[in-house]
Motif scaffolding. Structure first.
Motif, PDB file in Angstrom:
ATOM      1  N   THR A  36       0.830  -1.210   0.000  1.00 53.69           N
ATOM      2  CA  THR A  36       0.000   0.000   0.000  1.00 53.69           C
ATOM      3  C   THR A  36       0.861   1.255   0.000  1.00 53.69           C
ATOM      4  OG1 THR A  36      -0.142   0.033   2.411  1.00 53.69           O
ATOM      5  CG2 THR A  36      -1.871  -1.169   1.207  1.00 53.69           C
ATOM      6  N   GLN A  37       2.156   1.103   0.260  1.00 48.42           N
ATOM      7  CA  GLN A  37       3.095   2.221   0.218  1.00 48.42           C
ATOM      8  C   GLN A  37       3.819   2.221  -1.125  1.00 48.42           C
ATOM      9  OE1 GLN A  37       3.272   4.469   2.680  1.00 48.42           O
ATOM     10  NE2 GLN A  37       1.612   3.296   3.615  1.00 48.42           N
ATOM     11  N   PRO A  38       4.164   3.397  -1.652  1.00 51.12           N
ATOM     12  CA  PRO A  38       4.880   3.442  -2.935  1.00 51.12           C
ATOM     13  C   PRO A  38       6.302   2.899  -2.812  1.00 51.12           C
ATOM     14  CG  PRO A  38       4.623   5.654  -2.026  1.00 51.12           C
ATOM     15  CD  PRO A  38       3.871   4.733  -1.135  1.00 51.12           C
ATOM     16  N   HIS A  39       6.715   2.156  -3.834  1.00 50.78           N
ATOM     17  CA  HIS A  39       8.066   1.612  -3.899  1.00 50.78           C
ATOM     18  C   HIS A  39       8.690   2.067  -5.205  1.00 50.78           C
ATOM     19  CE1 HIS A  39       7.612  -0.990  -0.417  1.00 50.78           C
ATOM     20  NE2 HIS A  39       6.384  -1.227  -0.852  1.00 50.78           N
ATOM     21  N   LEU A  40       9.811   2.773  -5.108  1.00 48.12           N
ATOM     22  CA  LEU A  40      10.514   3.292  -6.269  1.00 48.12           C
ATOM     23  C   LEU A  40      11.078   2.138  -7.102  1.00 48.12           C
ATOM     24  CD1 LEU A  40      11.593   5.914  -7.619  1.00 48.12           C
ATOM     25  CD2 LEU A  40      13.639   5.632  -6.238  1.00 48.12           C
ATOM     26  N   ARG A  41      10.996   2.278  -8.410  1.00 45.41           N
ATOM     27  CA  ARG A  41      11.585   1.257  -9.288  1.00 45.41           C
ATOM     28  C   ARG A  41      13.103   1.236  -9.102  1.00 45.41           C
ATOM     29  NH1 ARG A  41       7.936  -0.537 -13.173  1.00 45.41           N
ATOM     30  NH2 ARG A  41       6.167   0.862 -13.426  1.00 45.41           N
ATOM     31  N   HIS A  42      13.657   0.037  -9.023  1.00 45.91           N
ATOM     32  CA  HIS A  42      15.097  -0.099  -8.806  1.00 45.91           C
ATOM     33  C   HIS A  42      15.896   0.462  -9.981  1.00 45.91           C
ATOM     34  CE1 HIS A  42      14.432  -2.412  -5.218  1.00 45.91           C
ATOM     35  NE2 HIS A  42      13.653  -3.259  -5.878  1.00 45.91           N
ATOM     36  N   SER A  43      15.375   0.327 -11.192  1.00 47.97           N
ATOM     37  CA  SER A  43      16.105   0.803 -12.367  1.00 47.97           C
ATOM     38  C   SER A  43      16.185   2.321 -12.433  1.00 47.97           C
ATOM     39  CB  SER A  43      15.457   0.257 -13.641  1.00 47.97           C
ATOM     40  OG  SER A  43      14.122   0.719 -13.738  1.00 47.97           O
ATOM     41  N   LEU A  44      15.309   3.027 -11.724  1.00 46.00           N
ATOM     42  CA  LEU A  44      15.305   4.489 -11.756  1.00 46.00           C
ATOM     43  C   LEU A  44      15.822   5.114 -10.465  1.00 46.00           C
ATOM     44  CD1 LEU A  44      11.831   5.052 -13.431  1.00 46.00           C
ATOM     45  CD2 LEU A  44      14.069   5.139 -14.502  1.00 46.00           C
ATOM     46  N   VAL A  47      18.462   7.898 -11.176  1.00 42.31           N
ATOM     47  CA  VAL A  47      18.163   9.000 -12.094  1.00 42.31           C
ATOM     48  C   VAL A  47      16.784   9.624 -11.878  1.00 42.31           C
ATOM     49  CG1 VAL A  47      19.703   8.174 -13.906  1.00 42.31           C
ATOM     50  CG2 VAL A  47      17.342   7.386 -13.845  1.00 42.31           C
ATOM     51  N   TYR A  48      16.061   9.245 -10.831  1.00 43.89           N
ATOM     52  CA  TYR A  48      14.714   9.786 -10.664  1.00 43.89           C
ATOM     53  C   TYR A  48      14.681  11.298 -10.459  1.00 43.89           C
ATOM     54  CZ  TYR A  48      14.936  10.039  -5.547  1.00 43.89           C
ATOM     55  OH  TYR A  48      15.250  10.367  -4.266  1.00 43.89           O
ATOM     56  N   PRO A  49      15.714  11.947  -9.856  1.00 44.74           N
ATOM     57  CA  PRO A  49      15.653  13.418  -9.781  1.00 44.74           C
ATOM     58  C   PRO A  49      15.632  14.083 -11.161  1.00 44.74           C
ATOM     59  CG  PRO A  49      17.223  12.601  -8.183  1.00 44.74           C
ATOM     60  CD  PRO A  49      16.831  11.441  -9.052  1.00 44.74           C
ATOM     61  N   LEU A  50      16.338  13.499 -12.115  1.00 45.75           N
ATOM     62  CA  LEU A  50      16.312  14.035 -13.479  1.00 45.75           C
ATOM     63  C   LEU A  50      14.917  13.922 -14.078  1.00 45.75           C
ATOM     64  CD1 LEU A  50      17.812  15.129 -15.979  1.00 45.75           C
ATOM     65  CD2 LEU A  50      18.236  12.747 -16.617  1.00 45.75           C
TER      66      LEU A  50
END
Length: 135
Positions: A36-44, A47-50
């Protein structure tokens, strides 16, 4: 209880949906993960700040530009001309695409699991632009 009785039957799930469920379960090896909590994709993760910066730039430019075009057409009463009315219609559609949809699309891109509920699960694909290529 027989194998067909109970809360659900795995045979009633489509192959496409079952493949997606297996893929999601394999992505989370720990059974204690709260989905139920968001999980960031490992591949990003690096680079997610970009992505956030570029999407923010798109949202600001798209929202301000389309709002300025709508205001200009309405302020000068140019909407009586069919061409300008058409341009205003396009600006309204693009405003809807840039303001609420782009941040939602960014969240869908960055987050591995679906946290937005069943309504948005069906509604988001309806408002996203899907181009069919017939070849």
């Amino acid at each position: 209880m027989s194998p067909g009785e109970g809360s659900g039957d795995i045979g009633s799930i489509s192959d496409k949906m079952l493949t997606q469920i297996i893929h999601n379960l394999q992505s989370f090896p720990n059974e204690t993960v709260d989905l139920t909590q968001p999980h960031l994709r490992h591949s990003l993760s690096n680079v997610y700040p970009l992505y956030i910066f570029l999407y923010s730039l798109l949202v600001v430019c798209g929202t301000v530009g389309n709002a300025a075009m709508i205001a200009h057409i309405l302020r000068r009463r140019l909407h009586r001309n069919p061409t300008n009315a058409y341009l205003m219609n396009i600006a309204v559609c693009q405003f809807i695409m840039s303001f609420p949809l782009l941040p939602l699309s960014l969240a869908i891109l960055l987050v591995q699991n679906w946290i937005f509920g069943s309504f948005l699960c069906y509604f988001v694909p309806m408002i996203q632009v899907r181009r069919c290529t017939w070849q």
